[in-house]
Design an enzyme around this catalytic site. Sequence first.
Site, PDB file in Angstrom:
ATOM      1  N   CYS A 248     -34.943  12.874  43.677  1.00  0.00           N
ATOM      2  CA  CYS A 248     -35.829  13.121  42.540  1.00  0.00           C
ATOM      3  C   CYS A 248     -35.544  12.094  41.449  1.00  0.00           C
ATOM      4  O   CYS A 248     -34.398  11.866  41.075  1.00  0.00           O
ATOM      5  CB  CYS A 248     -35.623  14.540  42.020  1.00  0.00           C
ATOM      6  SG  CYS A 248     -36.545  14.909  40.509  1.00  0.00           S
TER       7      CYS A 248
ATOM      8  N   CYS B  51     -47.064  15.410  43.372  1.00  0.00           N
ATOM      9  CA  CYS B  51     -48.309  14.732  43.026  1.00  0.00           C
ATOM     10  C   CYS B  51     -48.927  14.146  44.283  1.00  0.00           C
ATOM     11  O   CYS B  51     -48.304  13.302  44.950  1.00  0.00           O
ATOM     12  CB  CYS B  51     -48.051  13.629  41.986  1.00  0.00           C
ATOM     13  SG  CYS B  51     -49.510  12.701  41.507  1.00  0.00           S
TER      14      CYS B  51
ATOM     15  N   CYS C   6     -38.608  16.776  42.478  1.00  0.00           N
ATOM     16  CA  CYS C   6     -38.208  17.984  43.184  1.00  0.00           C
ATOM     17  C   CYS C   6     -38.968  19.193  42.633  1.00  0.00           C
ATOM     18  O   CYS C   6     -39.615  19.123  41.579  1.00  0.00           O
ATOM     19  CB  CYS C   6     -36.701  18.201  43.066  1.00  0.00           C
ATOM     20  SG  CYS C   6     -36.136  18.528  41.389  1.00  0.00           S
TER      21      CYS C   6
ATOM     22  N   CYS D 128     -38.018  20.436  38.961  1.00  0.00           N
ATOM     23  CA  CYS D 128     -38.555  19.571  37.903  1.00  0.00           C
ATOM     24  C   CYS D 128     -40.067  19.682  37.816  1.00  0.00           C
ATOM     25  O   CYS D 128     -40.648  19.581  36.729  1.00  0.00           O
ATOM     26  CB  CYS D 128     -38.128  18.113  38.150  1.00  0.00           C
ATOM     27  SG  CYS D 128     -36.359  17.845  37.984  1.00  0.00           S
TER      28      CYS D 128
ATOM     29  N   CYS E  20     -48.010  14.100  36.030  1.00  0.00           N
ATOM     30  CA  CYS E  20     -47.088  13.288  36.814  1.00  0.00           C
ATOM     31  C   CYS E  20     -46.491  12.206  35.916  1.00  0.00           C
ATOM     32  O   CYS E  20     -47.225  11.544  35.166  1.00  0.00           O
ATOM     33  CB  CYS E  20     -47.812  12.672  37.999  1.00  0.00           C
ATOM     34  SG  CYS E  20     -46.827  11.486  38.933  1.00  0.00           S
TER      35      CYS E  20
ATOM     36  N   GLU F 195      -4.962  26.676  -2.152  1.00  0.00           N
ATOM     37  CA  GLU F 195      -5.438  27.058  -0.820  1.00  0.00           C
ATOM     38  C   GLU F 195      -4.213  27.545  -0.040  1.00  0.00           C
ATOM     39  O   GLU F 195      -3.538  26.747   0.596  1.00  0.00           O
ATOM     40  CB  GLU F 195      -6.101  25.863  -0.129  1.00  0.00           C
ATOM     41  CG  GLU F 195      -7.308  25.356  -0.887  1.00  0.00           C
ATOM     42  CD  GLU F 195      -7.771  23.991  -0.394  1.00  0.00           C
ATOM     43  OE1 GLU F 195      -8.980  23.764  -0.363  1.00  0.00           O
ATOM     44  OE2 GLU F 195      -6.904  23.161  -0.041  1.00  0.00           O
TER      45      GLU F 195
ATOM     46  N   ASP G  22      -4.491  16.265   2.318  1.00  0.00           N
ATOM     47  CA  ASP G  22      -4.820  15.202   1.374  1.00  0.00           C
ATOM     48  C   ASP G  22      -3.976  15.270   0.115  1.00  0.00           C
ATOM     49  O   ASP G  22      -4.103  14.407  -0.753  1.00  0.00           O
ATOM     50  CB  ASP G  22      -6.311  15.272   1.012  1.00  0.00           C
ATOM     51  CG  ASP G  22      -6.941  13.898   0.917  1.00  0.00           C
ATOM     52  OD1 ASP G  22      -6.490  12.981   1.637  1.00  0.00           O
ATOM     53  OD2 ASP G  22      -7.878  13.732   0.122  1.00  0.00           O
TER      54      ASP G  22
ATOM     55  N   ASP H 131     -21.749  16.557   2.480  1.00  0.00           N
ATOM     56  CA  ASP H 131     -22.345  17.164   3.656  1.00  0.00           C
ATOM     57  C   ASP H 131     -23.850  16.926   3.716  1.00  0.00           C
ATOM     58  O   ASP H 131     -24.384  16.545   4.771  1.00  0.00           O
ATOM     59  CB  ASP H 131     -22.031  18.661   3.699  1.00  0.00           C
ATOM     60  CG  ASP H 131     -22.214  19.326   2.340  1.00  0.00           C
ATOM     61  OD1 ASP H 131     -22.718  18.656   1.425  1.00  0.00           O
ATOM     62  OD2 ASP H 131     -21.857  20.505   2.212  1.00  0.00           O
TER      63      ASP H 131
END
Length: 1028
Positions: free
Chosen positions: A24, A43, A51, A54, A66, A297, A326, A729
């Site tokens: 395929c 087709c 295949c 698909c 196709c 933190e 950091d 971000d």
Amino acid sequence: MASTNMAAGFGSLAVDQQSAARICKVCGDKIGQKENGQVFVACHVCGFPVCRPCYEYERSEGNQCCPQCNTRYKRLKGSPRIPGDEDDNSDQEDFDDEFQIKNSDGQQHENVDFNHQQWQPNAQAFSVAGSTAAGKDLEGDKEIYGSEEWKERVDKWKVKQEKRGLLSNDNGGNDLPEEDDYLLAEARQPLWRKVPISSSLISPYRIVIVLRFIVLAFFLRFRILTPAYDAYPLWLISVICEVWFAFSWILDQFPKWFPIRRETYLDRLSLRFEREGEPNQLGAVDVFVSTVDPLKEPPIITGNTVLSILAADYPVEKVCCYVSDDGASMLTFDSLAETAEFARRWVPFCKKHNIEPRAPEFYFNEKIDYLKDKVHPSFVKERRAMKREYEEFKVRINALVANAQKKPEEGWVMQDGTPWPGNNTRDHPGMIQVYLGSAGALDVDGKELPRLVYVSREKRPGYQHHKKAGAENALVRVSAVLTNAPFILNLDCDHYINNSKAIREAMCFLMDPQFGKKLCYVQFPQRFDGIDRHDRYANRNVVFFDINMLGLDGLQGPVYVGTGCVFNRQALYGYDPPVSEKRPKMTCDCWPSWCCCCCGGSRKKSKKKGEKKGLFGGPLFSKKKKMMGKNYVKKGSAPVFDLEEIEEGLEGYEELEKSSLMSQKNFEKRFGQSPVFIASTLMENGGLPEGTNSTSLIKEAIHVISCGYEEKTEWGKEIGWIYGSVTEDILTGFKMHCRGWKSVYCVPKRPAFKGSAPINLSDRLHQVLRWALGSVEIFLSRHCPLWYGYGGKLKWLERLAYINTIVYPFTSIPLLAYCTIPAVCLLTGKFIIPTLSNLTSIWFLALFLSIIATGVLELRWSGVSIQDWWRNEQFWVIGGVSAHLFAVFQGLLKVLAGVDTNFTVTAKAAEDTEFGELYLFKWTTLLIPPTTLIILNMVGVVAGVSDAINNGYGSWGPLFGKLFFAFWVILHLYPFLKGLMGRQNRTPTIVVLWSILLASIFSLVWVRIDPFLPKQTGPILKQCGVDC
């Protein structure tokens, strides 16, 4: 490839039987046979080898044509009907074809090979949704049907197979077990699927949006054409504000036009990439955890995040956790060493008993029945022992924190007696320490643990370090040198993995053979612990994460929100996504080219685009990767190229081929001077170059985190996290979407990640201030979505969403003015709207009804509660008149005048008392504007009611409109007022003093000036007292 012979008929195709072994051209699998033993032909015009799976997928999900000749596929026997098949004569349906199992050579299923389903970034894309295996016909069937119904369906399928001789009754010989046949069928199903919102929910929502837009246009027309001459300044200000609010509503509303949901299939992921007896094919993941100040933190929170990562339900050799310190703190370093030691006992306990969540602090504090679904007899005993060990671990961490409160005069000293290199946090070398992993300590059961790496980048005076974005880029380079996983998970230090299968959820998208190659990241929603039940300050951001992000997922993808995101490493390197080659159109050579063009076709050229003649006249294809306007050669993970030999390898190539390769100098100019890192960027599947040793890699890793490494490179400009804003971000995701990448929003049933949020008013406002300040910085930069990226691949509705993310702080100015107008109207007796006619009353009523209907229908399709929606509306006003307003002025000062404002890290809650910080009050100037507004409107309400009482019945009618707007302001600011009162109902004197002072001065000045009274220009006439 077997030859095909064109018959004499009109385009019919006769296929040679030897072509049964054809491959395929879409998925690379063998093309099976039909029931009659003939090769499957999709087709019958051109015979393009495809295949059955698909073919079915293209009919259900693609353009139904196709790939070669663009002829519409006809419905074959056993294929489900789709729109447009009404003209087909074949009405036969076959149950067995639903399972998409085809035998490639007529033998037993043991010969079926699914290796082509493994993740192949270099494979050509065929469609943009789902997987290559099959359509959505049976997606979710196992979930839809009950266990008995599903078993009956499988039994019927087995009977069909036995009748056709494809499945034997016994399991002797080399036949695969019957269950394996079904598992192979299941493995070929898509790894995920879209779940569109029901039309009964979304269609009324869209209709109301359109109606609201029309009503809004007529309302603004009325407001503009009917000024209030007795209060012209107030009318003009209110109209300007309303026009801005309408513009802001459009930016927020229309990107939510196509909301979708997605479902993943973790069992199919395991069937496809984790087969017994074969190497695990799941993609490796590098997890980034960033922290700065361990006193703000707490290390116990960071430790819980790291423990949840190390205990994730993912192959240990595929996970590596990098912790960026950091602040170069010895406290973080020591606490991470304690965490690594505790992980040796915690990780095997989690995996043995399959507990959730795998962060011990939150697991042991859960108020649920922890014995539910637990069947192991030793679970209770082991849980008690583990809880005791965790408490001892917390005591050791607390001791480290207590010792770190006061720094010695000579600086910190490590256990071996050497001074701590990071005693000067602004001037220290780079530091890397590797824990656990294959070369480190094993767990208590003798099994390998994921690798844990401590990283602190070099810092020197005079260098710009770019805060969090610079730290993340340093982790990108370190991880590329040490592990080079193709995927990167980014987490904040307070966001732990709440769902141990979260990484697998992301892999369902990123490892999809087609769709995954075009994904830059998979974003998860943020969920939070420790928030009060009423969520007074909208900390959960439910409206954004459960409404806006679902709408963006239906466009080009959600925005990146800074944490809980799994990246495709190649997207961070500034590459463009792979572009699918356009399918060639059906051509002919029997007519002149101009005739073919008129008929809609085109003549087939001898040389196609992107193709050139080889040595023997054959085509020589060059796969190119486009990056920032240049063409770059794709390199797989298997071949590793020595950069010094690139120029030598150019010998023998033509000039066109030379232009498609980068020289070593160009690589270094873009990525920096590190041959090992540059070589890693050429390996799309990840992995390390052969022949490397850990010692040389550590030295190279130290080199790539030096403070001068990024100089004269494109780091922070086109590569990695983008610099120029404290909200890196939004900027990073925006650049990726401008290049044409797509992103996905993944919302698993169990939240993937959970974090802590600032629940007291002051910290919440400072957090919102930071976000708004970043948006203002982007607005004033060259990356502003209003003018950046046109002509690229950013969709228009996606651009509207990004414009909204950077414009919303400026709404604070008209919002502040609009919240002040009701008080002014009550104090002066004027109003911004003249006398209403019946027609204008209808437009006002229609506008309010459309606003209510939009909100109700939005809650209906999203599932968001009305309380969450109302809290979001309230905090939109609270944040708008405080944090957003300050962000606008601070952003203007920072960008235009160069006055920088320091960002203070939001304190993470580590209190033992439940919701203890909710009532904690911290003074901040952000509290003055909303407090002043509350007092002004309350004074205005009292003044307006008093005036109406004195003037009699006729003055009550106009008063109601003014009171409505004043109470609208007070209701929206009510959570702010509760925050000021606190638990003891006491407000600091300074807040009350400044607010009353400003409100009083404003009121007295206004009454003294009174600009609405007509000014007399002639002589002043006094009453003489005589009755004339």
